[in-house]
Design a protein around this motif. Structure first.
Motif, mmCIF file in Angstrom:
data_model
loop_
_atom_site.group_PDB
_atom_site.id
_atom_site.type_symbol
_atom_site.label_atom_id
_atom_site.label_comp_id
_atom_site.label_asym_id
_atom_site.label_seq_id
_atom_site.Cartn_x
_atom_site.Cartn_y
_atom_site.Cartn_z
ATOM 1 N N LYS A 20 -18.921 -36.403 78.405
ATOM 2 C CA LYS A 20 -19.023 -36.749 76.980
ATOM 3 C C LYS A 20 -18.205 -35.764 76.159
ATOM 4 O O LYS A 20 -17.071 -35.486 76.460
ATOM 5 N N ASN A 21 -18.826 -35.216 75.131
ATOM 6 C CA ASN A 21 -18.148 -34.308 74.208
ATOM 7 C C ASN A 21 -18.395 -32.844 74.531
ATOM 8 O O ASN A 21 -18.303 -31.993 73.659
ATOM 9 N N GLY A 22 -18.767 -32.555 75.771
ATOM 10 C CA GLY A 22 -18.983 -31.167 76.165
ATOM 11 C C GLY A 22 -20.410 -30.699 76.023
ATOM 12 O O GLY A 22 -20.710 -29.534 76.273
ATOM 13 N N ARG A 23 -21.296 -31.623 75.627
ATOM 14 C CA ARG A 23 -22.708 -31.250 75.504
ATOM 15 C C ARG A 23 -23.600 -32.442 75.802
ATOM 16 O O ARG A 23 -23.198 -33.585 75.633
ATOM 17 N N SER A 24 -24.807 -32.125 76.244
ATOM 18 C CA SER A 24 -25.785 -33.157 76.537
ATOM 19 C C SER A 24 -27.165 -32.536 76.392
ATOM 20 O O SER A 24 -27.351 -31.351 76.681
ATOM 21 N N ALA A 25 -28.137 -33.333 75.946
ATOM 22 C CA ALA A 25 -29.494 -32.820 75.768
ATOM 23 C C ALA A 25 -30.510 -33.876 76.194
ATOM 24 O O ALA A 25 -30.254 -35.082 76.078
ATOM 25 N N TYR A 26 -31.644 -33.393 76.675
ATOM 26 C CA TYR A 26 -32.712 -34.280 77.120
ATOM 27 C C TYR A 26 -34.047 -33.628 76.777
ATOM 28 O O TYR A 26 -34.284 -32.473 77.149
ATOM 29 N N THR A 27 -34.911 -34.335 76.065
ATOM 30 C CA THR A 27 -36.232 -33.803 75.740
ATOM 31 C C THR A 27 -37.123 -33.930 76.963
ATOM 32 O O THR A 27 -37.417 -35.040 77.411
ATOM 33 N N VAL A 28 -37.522 -32.785 77.505
ATOM 34 C CA VAL A 28 -38.354 -32.742 78.705
ATOM 35 C C VAL A 28 -39.810 -32.983 78.337
ATOM 36 O O VAL A 28 -40.540 -33.680 79.038
ATOM 37 N N TYR A 29 -40.243 -32.397 77.225
ATOM 38 C CA TYR A 29 -41.631 -32.521 76.794
ATOM 39 C C TYR A 29 -41.709 -32.508 75.268
ATOM 40 O O TYR A 29 -40.958 -31.789 74.623
ATOM 41 N N GLY A 30 -42.639 -33.273 74.743
ATOM 42 C CA GLY A 30 -42.881 -33.262 73.303
ATOM 43 C C GLY A 30 -41.951 -34.199 72.572
ATOM 44 O O GLY A 30 -41.488 -35.192 73.104
ATOM 45 N N GLY A 31 -41.705 -33.870 71.328
ATOM 46 C CA GLY A 31 -40.876 -34.702 70.475
ATOM 47 C C GLY A 31 -41.277 -34.495 69.038
ATOM 48 O O GLY A 31 -41.978 -33.538 68.708
ATOM 49 N N GLN A 32 -40.874 -35.390 68.189
ATOM 50 C CA GLN A 32 -41.129 -35.257 66.758
ATOM 51 C C GLN A 32 -42.620 -35.195 66.431
ATOM 52 O O GLN A 32 -43.023 -34.523 65.498
ATOM 53 N N GLN A 33 -43.455 -35.905 67.159
ATOM 54 C CA GLN A 33 -44.871 -35.980 66.847
ATOM 55 C C GLN A 33 -45.694 -34.818 67.428
ATOM 56 O O GLN A 33 -46.876 -34.709 67.158
ATOM 57 N N ARG A 34 -45.096 -33.931 68.173
ATOM 58 C CA ARG A 34 -45.810 -32.813 68.790
ATOM 59 C C ARG A 34 -45.373 -31.484 68.197
ATOM 60 O O ARG A 34 -44.281 -31.354 67.681
ATOM 61 N N VAL A 35 -46.235 -30.483 68.323
ATOM 62 C CA VAL A 35 -45.906 -29.137 67.858
ATOM 63 C C VAL A 35 -44.951 -28.470 68.846
ATOM 64 O O VAL A 35 -43.980 -27.833 68.463
ATOM 65 N N LEU A 36 -45.214 -28.640 70.141
ATOM 66 C CA LEU A 36 -44.387 -28.029 71.188
ATOM 67 C C LEU A 36 -43.340 -29.024 71.657
ATOM 68 O O LEU A 36 -43.649 -30.188 71.920
ATOM 69 N N ARG A 37 -42.092 -28.551 71.747
ATOM 70 C CA ARG A 37 -41.009 -29.399 72.249
ATOM 71 C C ARG A 37 -40.151 -28.572 73.193
ATOM 72 O O ARG A 37 -39.776 -27.443 72.872
ATOM 73 N N GLN A 38 -39.820 -29.142 74.342
ATOM 74 C CA GLN A 38 -38.918 -28.490 75.293
ATOM 75 C C GLN A 38 -37.736 -29.419 75.543
ATOM 76 O O GLN A 38 -37.915 -30.577 75.914
ATOM 77 N N THR A 39 -36.548 -28.885 75.322
ATOM 78 C CA THR A 39 -35.325 -29.668 75.457
ATOM 79 C C THR A 39 -34.353 -28.948 76.373
ATOM 80 O O THR A 39 -34.087 -27.760 76.198
ATOM 81 N N LEU A 40 -33.852 -29.676 77.355
ATOM 82 C CA LEU A 40 -32.824 -29.137 78.245
ATOM 83 C C LEU A 40 -31.481 -29.426 77.589
ATOM 84 O O LEU A 40 -31.193 -30.571 77.228
ATOM 85 N N ILE A 41 -30.683 -28.378 77.392
ATOM 86 C CA ILE A 41 -29.379 -28.519 76.741
ATOM 87 C C ILE A 41 -28.294 -28.030 77.698
ATOM 88 O O ILE A 41 -28.371 -26.905 78.191
ATOM 89 N N ALA A 42 -27.307 -28.895 77.939
ATOM 90 C CA ALA A 42 -26.169 -28.534 78.787
ATOM 91 C C ALA A 42 -24.935 -28.431 77.903
ATOM 92 O O ALA A 42 -24.685 -29.308 77.074
ATOM 93 N N LEU A 43 -24.194 -27.336 78.075
ATOM 94 C CA LEU A 43 -22.971 -27.109 77.304
ATOM 95 C C LEU A 43 -21.833 -26.748 78.259
ATOM 96 O O LEU A 43 -21.993 -25.848 79.095
ATOM 97 N N ALA A 44 -20.720 -27.431 78.115
ATOM 98 C CA ALA A 44 -19.531 -27.065 78.889
ATOM 99 C C ALA A 44 -18.986 -25.753 78.330
ATOM 100 O O ALA A 44 -19.206 -25.419 77.158
ATOM 101 N N SER A 45 -18.291 -25.019 79.148
ATOM 102 C CA SER A 45 -17.720 -23.736 78.738
ATOM 103 C C SER A 45 -16.951 -23.867 77.428
ATOM 104 O O SER A 45 -16.151 -24.785 77.252
ATOM 105 N N GLY A 46 -17.245 -22.954 76.490
ATOM 106 C CA GLY A 46 -16.556 -22.951 75.203
ATOM 107 C C GLY A 46 -17.220 -23.800 74.135
ATOM 108 O O GLY A 46 -16.878 -23.696 72.958
ATOM 109 N N GLN A 47 -18.163 -24.650 74.513
ATOM 110 C CA GLN A 47 -18.861 -25.484 73.527
ATOM 111 C C GLN A 47 -19.884 -24.647 72.759
ATOM 112 O O GLN A 47 -20.427 -23.662 73.276
#
Length: 109
Positions: A20-47
């Motif tokens: 894609k554009n050098g980045r990608s993200a996926y919400t592992v747990y939680g979301g807008q309706q929860r207090v706790l949110r865990q998101t896996l974020i992948a970034l290509a070098s330099g992003q």
């Protein structure tokens, strides 16, 4: 109970980032309706995630690669296995090499 392989998810998201554009993200747990949110974020070098506010208490656990977290004139470098506490200030996150992080946020009420 749910179980997620962060290793497999990290590999998949890094592949997505390169496709894609050098980045990608996926919400592992939680979301807008929860207090706790865990998101896996992948970034290509330099992003970079451009300067943004901290929505609550947050940490960045570096799973792969190396990143730089910066706020104002301060910066912290983290590599695989490091846990960085995100300052309560505007900040950026830059991949110094291909990197995957687990962002954990407890939103302010």
């Amino acid at each position: 109970m749910e179980q997620t392989s962060l290793t497999a998810l990290a590999r998949q998201q890094l592949e997505n980032a390169h496709g894609k554009n050098g980045r990608s993200a996926y919400t592992v747990y939680g979301g807008q309706q929860r207090v706790l949110r865990q998101t896996l974020i992948a970034l290509a070098s330099g992003q970079k995630l451009e300067e943004h506010e901290n929505p609550g208490e947050a940490t960045v656990h570096v799973l792969n690669g190396e990143v730089r977290l910066a706020a104002g004139s301060s910066s912290w470098t983290g590599s695989a296995g490091d846990l960085l506490v995100v300052p309560d200030a505007r900040h950026t996150l830059e991949a110094l090499e291909d990197a995957v992080v687990l962002l954990t946020v407890a939103k302010h009420g």
